[in-house]
Design a protein around this motif. Structure first.
Motif, PDB file in Angstrom:
ATOM      1  N   VAL A 173      13.226  38.617 -89.520  1.00 44.57           N
ATOM      2  CA  VAL A 173      12.956  37.862 -88.497  1.00 44.57           C
ATOM      3  C   VAL A 173      14.291  37.756 -87.521  1.00 44.57           C
ATOM      4  N   ARG A 174      15.551  37.616 -88.285  1.00 44.92           N
ATOM      5  CA  ARG A 174      16.609  37.653 -87.345  1.00 44.92           C
ATOM      6  C   ARG A 174      16.884  38.738 -86.466  1.00 44.92           C
ATOM      7  N   VAL A 175      16.347  39.731 -86.788  1.00 47.07           N
ATOM      8  CA  VAL A 175      16.838  41.006 -85.976  1.00 47.07           C
ATOM      9  C   VAL A 175      15.534  40.769 -85.067  1.00 47.07           C
ATOM     10  N   GLU A 176      14.419  40.618 -85.332  1.00 43.53           N
ATOM     11  CA  GLU A 176      13.324  40.392 -84.213  1.00 43.53           C
ATOM     12  C   GLU A 176      13.838  39.255 -83.181  1.00 43.53           C
ATOM     13  N   ALA A 177      14.255  38.290 -83.609  1.00 39.36           N
ATOM     14  CA  ALA A 177      14.746  37.091 -82.809  1.00 39.36           C
ATOM     15  C   ALA A 177      16.004  37.682 -81.782  1.00 39.36           C
ATOM     16  N   ALA A 178      16.796  38.510 -82.268  1.00 38.73           N
ATOM     17  CA  ALA A 178      17.758  39.042 -81.266  1.00 38.73           C
ATOM     18  C   ALA A 178      17.129  39.988 -80.336  1.00 38.73           C
ATOM     19  N   GLN A 179      16.092  40.713 -80.766  1.00 39.94           N
ATOM     20  CA  GLN A 179      15.427  41.532 -79.872  1.00 39.94           C
ATOM     21  C   GLN A 179      14.786  40.963 -78.925  1.00 39.94           C
ATOM     22  N   ARG A 180      14.340  39.877 -79.045  1.00 36.49           N
ATOM     23  CA  ARG A 180      13.464  38.980 -77.932  1.00 36.49           C
ATOM     24  C   ARG A 180      14.513  38.285 -77.200  1.00 36.49           C
ATOM     25  N   GLY A 181      15.779  38.307 -77.315  1.00 42.93           N
ATOM     26  CA  GLY A 181      16.712  37.393 -76.585  1.00 42.93           C
ATOM     27  C   GLY A 181      16.715  35.876 -77.140  1.00 42.93           C
TER      28      GLY A 181
END
Length: 357
Positions: A173-181
């Motif tokens: 979830v944290r990786v995805e959040a970073a990828q989504r800006g």
């Protein structure tokens, strides 16, 4: 579908809202203002519902590209969660405010308003799975699983709920959040009770319930071994902060075994006296199909962060009773007993009840 995303200001609710958009839903974000006095919000990342959380939720909604609103739910929250929290401790029980918030606020008051406004469902960032079969299952991330605090929801509430994060670990979830800006990608998790600004539960209760001196009694000898300023400050299984003036005859630590408000007494004793093999509950909720006609083999969880134990459970319209195959310790009235069915695809929540004994 037209869905309402409850955005707390944390990484989980932000990614849940983003996933709902990616799934093709028409999403609107909403942040819940839960304090009667915003100055009583804590600052920093120790809990949820901080001043920063409201700002973070708005920024996340802007990045995702969805409309965003703040709903004032302070009065409902105070009545259903805060007042309940204080009353339960005063009655010698140990409430779980997050569980009560899910039941009474997020999936009752908020859901009712959402449906009235034409929304089809409420999306949250809880780590749990709710599949097309309607069954509530544990998250794939067992360390973050929140199915326990969702087990109080009824069938109608679950039918209008969406938990998009159940198939992801917190790290993912944290990786995805970073990828989504999303700026909340590295924001710490909340841990404390949101309405207790300094994290001091005992002082919070004392300010509301006042001083009520009483005795601390040893269950083995019947002797008074200490005093307290309010039995509400204790919970079953507690070891620290007892301030006992008389050591145990065997020199071993003592734990809180029970709280009796009528006599204003706290009873302490050895750890093994906490062992129980029978747990009973009231206000049962059954969401795993038809109510069983008789006793069934299940897995039982009696604390939010506790492990499960095998048990035989019998459920009626007005109660639930479990016979455990092995003893557990620290079972406190006011907590939830949650029943699971083992399943290779993830343990299934069958039902829950509020522990009475």
């Amino acid at each position: 579908m037209r869905v309402l995303a409850a955005m707390s200001g944390g990484v989980d609710s932000a990614v849940a809202a983003a996933r709902a958009v990616a799934a093709g839903h028409e999403v609107t974000g909403v942040h819940l203002a839960l304090s009667r006095n915003p100055q009583t919000y804590r600052t920093g990342a120790r809990g949820c519902c901080t001043i920063e959380d409201a700002r973070d939720a708005r920024r996340a909604a802007d990045v995702i590209g969805i409309p965003f609103y703040v709903w004032d739910m302070a009065e409902q929250f105070h009545a259903e969660v805060v007042d309940d929290f204080v009353a339960e401790y005063a009655a010698g029980r140990t409430p779980n405010p997050c569980l009560r918030c899910n039941e009474k606020i997020k999936f009752a008051a908020v859901l009712d308003r959402a449906v009235a406004l034409g929304f089809d469902a409420v999306v949250t960032g809880h780590h749990a799975r709710l599949g097309p079969d309607g069954l509530l299952r544990r998250s794939v991330d067992l360390a973050k699983d929140q199915s326990y605090v969702l087990a109080v929801l009824n069938r109608a509430q679950l039918d209008r709920a969406m938990f998009p994060l159940g198939d992801a670990t917190k790290a993912q979830v944290r990786v995805e959040a970073a990828q989504r800006g999303l700026a909340v990608a590295d924001k710490p998790d909340s841990h404390d009770i949101c309405f207790i600004a300094d994290g001091d539960t005992r002082r919070f209760l004392a300010d509301r319930l006042g001083s009520a001196p009483g005795d601390v009694v040893d269950a083995t000898t019947g002797a008074v071994v200490g005093n307290h300023d309010g039995a509400y400050a204790y919970t079953v299984g507690q070891r620290r902060g007892l301030a006992l003036g008389v050591p145990a005859p065997d020199g071993r630590p003592r734990y809180v075994l029970s709280i009796t408000p009528t006599s204003n007494t706290v009873t302490v004793g050895p750890a093994e006296a906490l062992d129980v093999t029978t747990v009973a509950g009231k206000r049962p909720v059954w969401i795993g199909g038809e109510l069983p006609a008789g006793p069934i083999e299940v897995l039982l969880q009696v604390r939010a962060h506790g492990s499960v134990v095998p048990a035989v459970v019998e459920v009626t319209d007005d109660g639930m009773r479990a016979e455990l195959h092995q003893p557990v310790r620290g079972v406190a009235a006011g907590q939830a007993m949650v029943v699971y069915r083992p399943d290779p695809a993830g343990d299934v929540v069958l039902g829950s009840a509020t522990i009475t004994t």
